[in-house]
Design a protein around this motif. Structure first.
Motif, PDB file in Angstrom:
ATOM      1  N   MET A   1       0.821  -1.281  -0.009  1.00 44.36           N
ATOM      2  CA  MET A   1       0.126   0.011  -0.089  1.00 44.36           C
ATOM      3  C   MET A   1       0.993   1.267  -0.074  1.00 44.36           C
ATOM      4  N   GLN A   2       1.837   1.319   0.732  1.00 48.45           N
ATOM      5  CA  GLN A   2       2.666   2.391   0.795  1.00 48.45           C
ATOM      6  C   GLN A   2       3.481   2.819  -0.485  1.00 48.45           C
ATOM      7  N   GLN A   3       3.773   1.661  -1.130  1.00 50.71           N
ATOM      8  CA  GLN A   3       4.575   1.822  -2.533  1.00 50.71           C
ATOM      9  C   GLN A   3       3.469   2.419  -3.618  1.00 50.71           C
ATOM     10  N   ALA A   4       2.239   1.764  -3.507  1.00 52.13           N
ATOM     11  CA  ALA A   4       0.893   2.184  -4.286  1.00 52.13           C
ATOM     12  C   ALA A   4       0.758   3.631  -4.143  1.00 52.13           C
ATOM     13  N   TRP A   5       0.882   4.178  -2.712  1.00 48.79           N
ATOM     14  CA  TRP A   5       0.462   5.708  -2.533  1.00 48.79           C
ATOM     15  C   TRP A   5       1.542   6.583  -2.991  1.00 48.79           C
ATOM     16  N   THR A   6       3.079   6.290  -3.036  1.00 49.79           N
ATOM     17  CA  THR A   6       3.945   7.129  -3.226  1.00 49.79           C
ATOM     18  C   THR A   6       4.791   6.968  -4.374  1.00 49.79           C
ATOM     19  N   THR A   7       4.218   5.980  -5.384  1.00 46.05           N
ATOM     20  CA  THR A   7       4.788   5.969  -6.937  1.00 46.05           C
ATOM     21  C   THR A   7       3.863   5.792  -7.552  1.00 46.05           C
ATOM     22  N   GLU A   8       4.473   6.092  -8.884  1.00 43.85           N
ATOM     23  CA  GLU A   8       3.709   6.363 -10.140  1.00 43.85           C
ATOM     24  C   GLU A   8       4.051   5.399 -11.251  1.00 43.85           C
ATOM     25  N   LYS A   9       3.359   4.369 -11.678  1.00 42.81           N
ATOM     26  CA  LYS A   9       3.534   3.561 -12.793  1.00 42.81           C
ATOM     27  C   LYS A   9       4.938   2.772 -12.397  1.00 42.81           C
TER      28      LYS A   9
ATOM     29  N   GLY B   1       6.599  -0.789 -10.828  1.00 46.90           N
ATOM     30  CA  GLY B   1       6.315  -2.225 -10.538  1.00 46.90           C
ATOM     31  C   GLY B   1       6.428  -2.159  -8.918  1.00 46.90           C
ATOM     32  N   ILE B   2       5.306  -3.079  -8.568  1.00 49.79           N
ATOM     33  CA  ILE B   2       5.270  -3.785  -7.242  1.00 49.79           C
ATOM     34  C   ILE B   2       5.133  -4.959  -7.015  1.00 49.79           C
ATOM     35  N   ARG B   3       6.029  -5.725  -6.278  1.00 52.62           N
ATOM     36  CA  ARG B   3       6.123  -7.011  -6.275  1.00 52.62           C
ATOM     37  C   ARG B   3       5.626  -7.499  -4.887  1.00 52.62           C
ATOM     38  N   ARG B   4       4.954  -8.626  -4.932  1.00 55.07           N
ATOM     39  CA  ARG B   4       4.494  -9.046  -3.557  1.00 55.07           C
ATOM     40  C   ARG B   4       4.477 -10.762  -3.711  1.00 55.07           C
ATOM     41  N   SER B   5       4.495 -11.422  -2.689  1.00 59.21           N
ATOM     42  CA  SER B   5       4.190 -12.808  -2.676  1.00 59.21           C
ATOM     43  C   SER B   5       3.191 -13.381  -3.532  1.00 59.21           C
ATOM     44  N   GLY B   6       2.132 -12.698  -3.581  1.00 59.73           N
ATOM     45  CA  GLY B   6       0.708 -13.341  -4.468  1.00 59.73           C
ATOM     46  C   GLY B   6       0.873 -12.760  -5.520  1.00 59.73           C
ATOM     47  N   GLY B   7       1.866 -11.968  -6.208  1.00 56.31           N
ATOM     48  CA  GLY B   7       1.552 -11.456  -7.657  1.00 56.31           C
ATOM     49  C   GLY B   7       2.471 -10.139  -7.844  1.00 56.31           C
ATOM     50  N   ARG B   8       2.160  -9.445  -9.025  1.00 51.19           N
ATOM     51  CA  ARG B   8       3.014  -8.431  -9.201  1.00 51.19           C
ATOM     52  C   ARG B   8       2.147  -7.378 -10.175  1.00 51.19           C
ATOM     53  N   MET B   9       2.724  -6.300  -9.991  1.00 49.46           N
ATOM     54  CA  MET B   9       1.852  -5.190 -10.839  1.00 49.46           C
ATOM     55  C   MET B   9       3.085  -4.516 -11.600  1.00 49.46           C
ATOM     56  N   TRP B  10       2.703  -4.552 -12.899  1.00 54.93           N
ATOM     57  CA  TRP B  10       3.704  -3.774 -13.777  1.00 54.93           C
ATOM     58  C   TRP B  10       3.240  -3.136 -14.940  1.00 54.93           C
ATOM     59  N   GLY B  11       3.352  -1.810 -14.947  1.00 54.10           N
ATOM     60  CA  GLY B  11       2.914  -1.089 -16.054  1.00 54.10           C
ATOM     61  C   GLY B  11       1.618  -0.557 -15.768  1.00 54.10           C
ATOM     62  N   GLY B  12       0.914  -0.446 -14.360  1.00 44.98           N
ATOM     63  CA  GLY B  12      -0.234  -0.140 -13.850  1.00 44.98           C
ATOM     64  C   GLY B  12      -0.051   1.134 -12.978  1.00 44.98           C
ATOM     65  N   ASP B  13      -0.951   1.581 -12.330  1.00 41.21           N
ATOM     66  CA  ASP B  13      -0.921   2.511 -11.345  1.00 41.21           C
ATOM     67  C   ASP B  13      -2.201   2.583 -10.504  1.00 41.21           C
TER      68      ASP B  13
END
Length: 318
Positions: A165-173, A175-187
């Motif tokens: 959550m902290q990464q999602a709030w403080t970064t733009e576009k 990548g965010i990795r976690r044990s259950g998946g990853r977000m790449w190219g989104g925001d």
């Protein structure tokens, strides 16, 4: 601020945080629903609840708080909060203008962290910065297998979800990795009004006090005997930590204002004058906010609310 802009404003600048934690004095909040004596079948009339919340806001209560109880567990003896807290917060944000709106607390391991980041930032905006984001690990064993979470790993999942959550709030576009998946190219949008919605850890969260001091903007715990609570507050204040400290208190307000205190689960049965005395003792030991819960009371909640407004709130008005 637009919903797409990263903010560097501190959480302490937000109106909800400032109303609840004005520094140097104690404020009061209320747990919803405002009802008494019906833990398994509480008041669910939204119109009536909003009327009471508006009355509380006008009188000077600092905040109202919602619990997050995903499933009804008949063995627990308390259905908790019937309405989904995120939906309810949106309704309350549109129905009020000044009172802070808090969760006490969202069970973070049971929710997807990207959804939760978006929901929290949305309520942050919709409420005009009045949202206080209380999070916890949960304590109802029946919920974890229902949501596919190992109860024994919830402390680790909790920390990971807060990081995401902290990464999602403080970064733009990014990548965010976690044990259950990853977000790449989104925001994730919206971005919060400050660096994040004010983050309050509620209960132990199965973490050390040092972890709480480092990661939380404030900490919330439950009622303990006063000498024990004083030691707990001292632990929070170690290493020069001056972040706010809050606690919940179950209340059964006696109609006799001079009635002597008697213990109930996580709180007191007592008259208004002794309640004022205890609240001032808590204030002196460094407690910044007390959340009153009326569900264990024996009198109608609206009647108790009016007596609190008349006798108790003048000493602690937001």
């Amino acid at each position: 601020m637009t919903p797409f802009s990263l903010s560097d404003a501190p959480v302490t600048s937000l109106p909800g945080f400032r109303r609840v934690f004005p520094r140097g004095r104690l404020t009061l909040g209320l747990f919803l629903p405002l009802d008494a004596g019906r833990a398994e079948h509480p008041e669910v009339d939204i119109v009536r609840q909003v009327e009471l919340v508006r009355r509380s806001e006008a009188a000077g209560f600092a905040a109202v708080w919602l619990r997050d109880i995903p499933l009804r567990d008949p063995d627990f003896g308390d259905v908790g909060q019937v309405w989904d807290p995120v939906s309810y917060l949106g309704y309350l944000a549109a129905s009020t203008s000044e009172i802070a709106l808090g969760t006490g607390a969202v069970v973070a391991p049971l929710r997807h962290p990207l959804h939760l980041a978006k929901q929290a930032a949305s309520i942050d905006h919709l409420s005009g910065g009045r949202f206080l984001f209380g999070v916890a690990t949960g304590d109802r064993s029946s919920e974890f297998p229902a949501f596919g979470v190992e109860e024994g790993s919830r402390n680790e999942v909790f920390r990971e979800h807060l990081r995401v959550m902290q990464q999602a709030w403080t970064t733009e576009k990014r990548g965010i990795r976690r044990s259950g998946g990853r977000m790449w190219g989104g925001d994730v949008v919206p971005k919060p009004l400050a660096t994040r919605p004010p983050l309050l850890t509620v209960g132990s969260c199965l973490q050390s006090m040092a972890w709480h001091r480092e990661h939380a903007d404030a900490h919330v715990t439950y009622q303990r005997p006063l000498p024990v609570q004083q030691k707990y507050v001292a632990g929070w204040r170690e290493e020069g930590n001056d972040k706010p400290f809050a606690m919940s208190m179950s209340l059964d307000l006696h109609p006799d204002v001079d009635a002597e205190p008697g213990p109930i689960k996580f709180g007191w049965r007592l008259g208004a004058r002794h309640l004022i005395r205890i609240l001032h003792e808590l204030e002196d030991m460094g407690v910044d906010h007390v959340i009153l819960g009326l569900k264990r009371g024996t009198r109608p909640a609206d009647e108790v609310l009016e007596e609190l407004i008349e006798h108790v709130l003048p000493d602690f008005r937001a």
